[in-house]
Every structure is written in structure tokens, then in C-alpha cells.
Design an enzyme around this catalytic site. Structure first.
Site, PDB file in Angstrom:
ATOM      1  N   HIS A 217       0.883  -1.193   0.000  1.00 42.87           N
ATOM      2  CA  HIS A 217       0.000   0.000   0.000  1.00 42.87           C
ATOM      3  C   HIS A 217       0.909   1.228   0.000  1.00 42.87           C
ATOM      4  CE1 HIS A 217      -3.435   2.442   0.666  1.00 42.87           C
ATOM      5  NE2 HIS A 217      -3.764   2.111   1.911  1.00 42.87           N
ATOM      6  N   HIS A 256      -2.082  -2.622  -9.872  1.00 41.76           N
ATOM      7  CA  HIS A 256      -3.100  -2.031  -9.012  1.00 41.76           C
ATOM      8  C   HIS A 256      -4.280  -2.977  -8.917  1.00 41.76           C
ATOM      9  CE1 HIS A 256      -5.820   0.881  -7.209  1.00 41.76           C
ATOM     10  NE2 HIS A 256      -4.727   1.527  -6.858  1.00 41.76           N
ATOM     11  N   ASP A 307       2.413   5.456  -6.802  1.00 46.17           N
ATOM     12  CA  ASP A 307       3.677   5.484  -6.058  1.00 46.17           C
ATOM     13  C   ASP A 307       4.910   5.588  -6.945  1.00 46.17           C
ATOM     14  OD1 ASP A 307       2.661   5.210  -3.374  1.00 46.17           O
ATOM     15  OD2 ASP A 307       1.972   3.238  -4.002  1.00 46.17           O
TER      16      ASP A 307
HETATM   17  C1  LIG Z   1      -0.827  -3.291  -5.961  1.00 41.65           C
HETATM   18  C2  LIG Z   1      -0.801  -4.797  -5.801  1.00 41.65           C
HETATM   19  C3  LIG Z   1      -0.662  -5.120  -4.327  1.00 41.65           C
HETATM   20  C4  LIG Z   1      -2.125  -5.359  -6.308  1.00 41.65           C
HETATM   21  O1  LIG Z   1      -2.153  -6.689  -5.945  1.00 41.65           O
HETATM   22  P1  LIG Z   1      -3.231  -7.726  -6.507  1.00 41.65           P
HETATM   23  O2  LIG Z   1      -4.414  -7.034  -7.045  1.00 41.65           O
HETATM   24  O3  LIG Z   1      -3.434  -8.715  -5.429  1.00 41.65           O
HETATM   25  O4  LIG Z   1      -2.502  -8.358  -7.759  1.00 41.65           O
HETATM   26  P2  LIG Z   1      -1.536  -9.595  -7.727  1.00 41.65           P
HETATM   27  O5  LIG Z   1      -0.436  -9.380  -6.740  1.00 41.65           O
HETATM   28  O6  LIG Z   1      -2.355 -10.830  -7.577  1.00 41.65           O
HETATM   29  O7  LIG Z   1      -0.939  -9.520  -9.169  1.00 41.65           O
HETATM   30  C5  LIG Z   1      -1.578 -10.025 -10.371  1.00 41.65           C
HETATM   31  C6  LIG Z   1      -0.490 -10.481 -11.324  1.00 41.65           C
HETATM   32  O8  LIG Z   1       0.308  -9.356 -11.720  1.00 41.65           O
HETATM   33  C7  LIG Z   1       1.648  -9.524 -11.259  1.00 41.65           C
HETATM   34  N1  LIG Z   1       2.080  -8.287 -10.661  1.00 41.65           N
HETATM   35  C8  LIG Z   1       1.300  -7.404  -9.981  1.00 41.65           C
HETATM   36  N2  LIG Z   1       2.021  -6.372  -9.576  1.00 41.65           N
HETATM   37  C9  LIG Z   1       3.264  -6.602  -9.975  1.00 41.65           C
HETATM   38  C10 LIG Z   1       4.467  -5.888  -9.859  1.00 41.65           C
HETATM   39  N3  LIG Z   1       4.494  -4.719  -9.209  1.00 41.65           N
HETATM   40  N4  LIG Z   1       5.579  -6.400 -10.389  1.00 41.65           N
HETATM   41  C11 LIG Z   1       5.546  -7.572 -11.054  1.00 41.65           C
HETATM   42  N5  LIG Z   1       4.445  -8.299 -11.215  1.00 41.65           N
HETATM   43  C12 LIG Z   1       3.312  -7.809 -10.675  1.00 41.65           C
HETATM   44  C13 LIG Z   1       1.596 -10.609 -10.195  1.00 41.65           C
HETATM   45  O9  LIG Z   1       2.807 -11.299 -10.066  1.00 41.65           O
HETATM   46  C14 LIG Z   1       0.479 -11.474 -10.720  1.00 41.65           C
HETATM   47  O10 LIG Z   1       1.007 -12.248 -11.774  1.00 41.65           O
HETATM   48  P3  LIG Z   1       0.559 -13.798 -11.959  1.00 41.65           P
HETATM   49  O11 LIG Z   1      -0.921 -13.744 -12.175  1.00 41.65           O
HETATM   50  O12 LIG Z   1       1.365 -14.236 -13.108  1.00 41.65           O
HETATM   51  O13 LIG Z   1       0.905 -14.448 -10.656  1.00 41.65           O
HETATM   52  C15 LIG Z   1       0.355  -5.432  -6.617  1.00 41.65           C
HETATM   53  O14 LIG Z   1       0.234  -5.025  -7.966  1.00 41.65           O
HETATM   54  C16 LIG Z   1       1.694  -5.074  -6.051  1.00 41.65           C
HETATM   55  O15 LIG Z   1       2.168  -5.755  -5.133  1.00 41.65           O
HETATM   56  N6  LIG Z   1       2.363  -3.991  -6.577  1.00 41.65           N
HETATM   57  C17 LIG Z   1       3.619  -3.573  -6.057  1.00 41.65           C
HETATM   58  C18 LIG Z   1       3.423  -2.751  -4.784  1.00 41.65           C
HETATM   59  C19 LIG Z   1       2.796  -1.416  -5.079  1.00 41.65           C
HETATM   60  O16 LIG Z   1       3.210  -0.686  -5.956  1.00 41.65           O
HETATM   61  N7  LIG Z   1       1.796  -1.059  -4.271  1.00 41.65           N
HETATM   62  C20 LIG Z   1       1.136   0.216  -4.347  1.00 41.65           C
HETATM   63  C21 LIG Z   1      -0.244   0.103  -4.876  1.00 41.65           C
HETATM   64  S1  LIG Z   1      -0.975   1.687  -5.190  1.00 41.65           S
END
Ligand SMILES: CC(C)(COP(=O)(O)OP(=O)(O)OC[C@H]1O[C@@H](n2cnc3c(N)ncnc32)[C@H](O)[C@@H]1OP(=O)(O)O)[C@@H](O)C(=O)NCCC(=O)NCCS
Length: 372
Positions: A217, A256, A307
Site C-alpha cells: 500500500h 493495481h 507510487d
Molecule cells: C498493488 C498490488 C498489491 C495489487 O495486488 P493484486 O491485485 O493482489 O494483484 P496480484 O499481486 O495478484 O498480481 C496479479 C499479477 O500481476 C503480477 N504483478 C502485480 N504487480 C506486480 C508488480 N508490481 N511487479 C511484477 N508483477 C506484478 C503478479 O505477479 C500477478 O502475476 P501472476 O498472475 O502471473 O501471478 C500489486 O500489484 C503489487 O504488489 N504492486 C507492487 C506494490 C505497489 O506498488 N503497491 C502500491 C499500490 S498503489
């Protein structure tokens, strides 16, 4: 049941609208692309709290109330002085927001009027507390707030002892507008769950800060900058990022839960980062960020979120990296408290069910010496 409550509608709200397919974000009906270039944080906070753009008189009044609410008690500063200098700023902020309640005579007053005043105080004082935490850990005394500066300008002043120039002030102000609210994001949801027990605003805001601290987050912006700094030279950007992806590491600042297209806040922050880099004569971080964005689009079809470019924008104007997330909190406290006011207005306990996946009930207890 979708993991992580994805796409589950968990309540009704009049505050913030997001269309993740079209990349639309609006506060109380005003598109973020309208607010970012035209509004101020004070005006946006008023909009979030009270539901409409203020008249000139109302804006003066809200601005004055925010400015007059900035100072925190000596008792609170004494609490902050007890924290070890190694305390992570978000941990210090979490405890400080909780402690603020003990110095507010209205903390246990649940009336709508008192809650509105506390929304203003919590928002005003989060900035003061973050700046004080930053000063104290460096062995410096906190700088008392000024009432003649904007929220953004005063935050910078309390941090550095200097009022910012108008360009830096505007950058911080727009960043505050862009981060002010985001529907049922994890921290706001946590706050609403706490408020729905009819616990007080400070307890609810403390829940929010705990959730905002996490790297999935609010903590992502600091991790973006750490990643950029960890890449030894611009030539190795692609190697490092592809290496992280090969190892299944998430790249901070991408992806996201709601947006399937560009996060509309990133559109502004990208430009802000680019301009700040040019102005400060340091475009290295923006250039590296652009390259990472291209790689992530090509390799994973993922877009930059709020971010990603906020990291390089803040870094070139001199914000310490571990204050990126607290600065997010300085802004988000406005939207979070707007959600709390809404929650209290039409409250019902938030208490969902879990889909049980454990042993079927009926196991027999056996003495410890007979267990296998
Ligand atoms: C924002 C976030 C938590 C959303 O999580 P979510 O909706 O649960 O999505 P998931 O983590 O299940 O990701 C879906 C897919 O995209 C990929 N993915 C998502 N964000 C990614 C990232 N930042 N880098 C690489 N791969 C990513 C995941 O590995 C997953 O791939 P798969 O289906 O092959 O396993 C996630 O994108 C993330 O961890 N981002 C990095 C942290 C971040 O920037 N957070 C701020 C959010 S505003």
C-alpha cells in the site's frame, strides 16, 4: 469468494468514484484531472469533508481552521522525544496519531460537530507530527507551525526551517491533492471497520496508518526509490528489472487492484517528476523510471501506479525517502477522515464472515502425552 475481496463491493459511499477500466478517479464528482491543476489541498479537503466545493468564505474558514489546528501540545512532543532515533517514521506516526487522542479534550465526544473538528485537527496535525518526527530523529527540535503558509508550504517549512519556493510548494500541494482519497483502499477500509464499532476517530485513524505502512500500500513509494538507488548505473536498468521479474519479485510502483489502465494520478506525477528533474538539473531518476515503465509495459503489461513517479518527484525536491509514506499519510488523512464522518452518519457494524476451510468440527481432545 475472491481472494483479497477483489471487486467485492463492501459498502456505499458518496466520496470517491473510481472506474478502473477507464482510468477515472473523481472526488465528490470532480475528476482528478480537474482538481490537480486547479485546486489546492485545503479546497480539496473541504470538498471531501463537506461534499461540495467551498464558497470563498467557506474556503477562508476551512483554511483558517486547518492553520489554527496545526500546533500540537508539548505533551505530544514529549511523547515523540521518547522514541528511539532508529524508529521507522511510519511506526512513530502510528503511535503519535494514537497518542494525539490523549491530548484532545474532544477525543471521546462522538457528536457530528466534534467529529468534524477532529477531522480538521487530525489532518492538520498529521503534518506537524511527521515533521516533528523527522526533526527529532536527527537530534533537532521540532519547528512550530506557521499559520500564514499553505498546508503544503507549512509542512516543508516545519521540515526544513525554510518556506519552499512557489514551484516546490505547488508540487507538494498537487501531490497532496492526488493522494487525498481513493475509495475503499486498504487503510481507509481499516479505518471504517474500526469506526463501525463506534470506536473514536483517533482509534480509526490509527488503524489506517497501520495499514498504510505496508509495502503493498503506502510503503511502495519508498521502495520505488530504494530500487532506483540500488541500480548502480543507468545502463543496467533493464538487466536489474528483468532479473527481478525472473525471480518473481514484484516491482514496486506497478500494478493495481482496481486500475486496468493508467492510474490517472500517475499521469500527473509522471509530468511532475519530469519537470522537477529538469528544474533541479537532475533527470537521472526520471529517465530511469521511464525506462522501467517501458519494460513493465512490454514484459508484464502493467502500468505505473500513484507510487511510481511520486518517488522520483519527491526525491529531487529533497524529501527524505522514509518520509515518502508519511507524506502520503499527511494527504490521505483528509480522505480517511471524510470516510469516518460518512461512516458515523449511517453506521452499521462491519462484520463479514469467513469461508471455513479447516477441519470439520467434532475432533476429540486427547491428552498431550498421547498425541502423535
Ligand atoms: C498493488 C498490488 C498489491 C495489487 O495486488 P493484486 O491485485 O493482489 O494483484 P496480484 O499481486 O495478484 O498480481 C496479479 C499479477 O500481476 C503480477 N504483478 C502485480 N504487480 C506486480 C508488480 N508490481 N511487479 C511484477 N508483477 C506484478 C503478479 O505477479 C500477478 O502475476 P501472476 O498472475 O502471473 O501471478 C500489486 O500489484 C503489487 O504488489 N504492486 C507492487 C506494490 C505497489 O506498488 N503497491 C502500491 C499500490 S498503489
Amino acid at each position: 469468494m475472491p481472494a483479497g475481496l477483489q471487486d467485492v463491493v463492501a459498502g456505499q459511499s458518496e466520496i470517491c468514484f473510481i472506474d478502473g477500466e477507464k482510468g477515472i478517479l473523481s472526488y465528490r464528482g470532480y475528476d482528478i484531472h480537474e482538481l490537480a491543476p486547479n485546486s489546492t489541498f485545503e479546497e480539496t479537503a473541504h470538498l471531501l469533508w463537506f461534499g461540495s466545493l467551498p464558497t470563498s468564505h467557506q474556503l477562508d474558514e476551512t483554511t483558517r481552521q486547518m492553520a489554527d489546528s496545526r500546533a500540537v501540545s508539548d505533551g505530544l512532543i514529549a511523547v515523540l522525544r521518547q522514541f528511539p532515533k532508529t524508529t521507522v517514521p511510519m511506526a512513530a506516526l502510528r503511535t503519535a496519531v494514537s497518542a494525539l487522542s490523549m491530548f484532545d479534550p474532544e477525543s471521546e465526544d462522538p457528536s457530528p460537530e466534534a467529529n468534524r473538528r477532529k477531522a480538521v485537527r487530525l489532518t492538520a496535525q498529521t503534518a506537524t507530527v511527521v515533521a516533528a518526527i523527522a526533526r527529532l530523529r536527527q537530534g533537532e527540535d521540532p519547528i512550530p507551525p506557521r499559520t500564514d503558509l499553505s498546508h503544503a508550504g507549512n509542512f516543508y517549512y516545519m521540515l526544513t526551517g525554510k518556506a519552499p519556493n512557489s514551484t516546490v510548494e505547488r508540487l507538494l500541494d498537487v501531490a497532496l491533492i492526488l493522494h487525498a482519497d481513493h475509495e475503499l483502499n486498504a487503510s481507509t477500509f481499516a479505518a471504517r471497520v474500526t469506526a463501525a464499532t463506534l470506536s473514536d476517530m483517533y482509534s480509526s485513524a490509527t488503524s489506517a496508518i497501520g495499514a498504510l505502512k505496508g509495502p503493498l500500500h503506502g510503503g511502495a513509494n519508498a521502495n520505488v526509490m530504494k530500487m532506483l538507488l540500488g541500480i548502480s548505473d543507468s545502463a543496467s536498468v533493464a538487466t536489474v528489472v528483468r532479473g527481478m521479474l525472473d525471480q518473481k519479485h514484484k516491482i514496486p510502483g506497478f500494478g493495481h487492484r482496481v486500475y486496468r489502465t493508467e492510474d490517472p494520478r500517475a499521469t500527473h506525477l509522471r509530468e511532475m517528476s519530469r519537470e522537477a528533474g529538469v528544474r533541479e538539473g537532475n533527470s537521472k531518476w526520471f529517465d530511469m523510471s521511464s525506462e522501467i515503465e517501458e519494460i513493465m509495459k512490454a514484459e508484464k503489461n502493467l502500468n505505473a501506479n500513484v507510487d511510481f513517479y511520486s518517488a522520483s518527484a519527491y526525491y529531487v525536491v529533497g524529501l527524505p525517502i522514509d518520509l515518502f509514506t508519511p507524506f502520503f499519510a499527511v494527504s490521505r488523512m483528509s480522505g480517511c477522515t471524510a470516510h469516518l464522518l460518512e461512516q458515523y452518519t449511517d453506521n452499521r457494524l462491519i462484520r463479514p464472515r469467513a469461508e471455513y476451510t479447516g477441519h470439520a468440527p467434532g475432533l476429540q481432545w486427547v491428552p498431550v502425552d498421547q498425541r502423535g
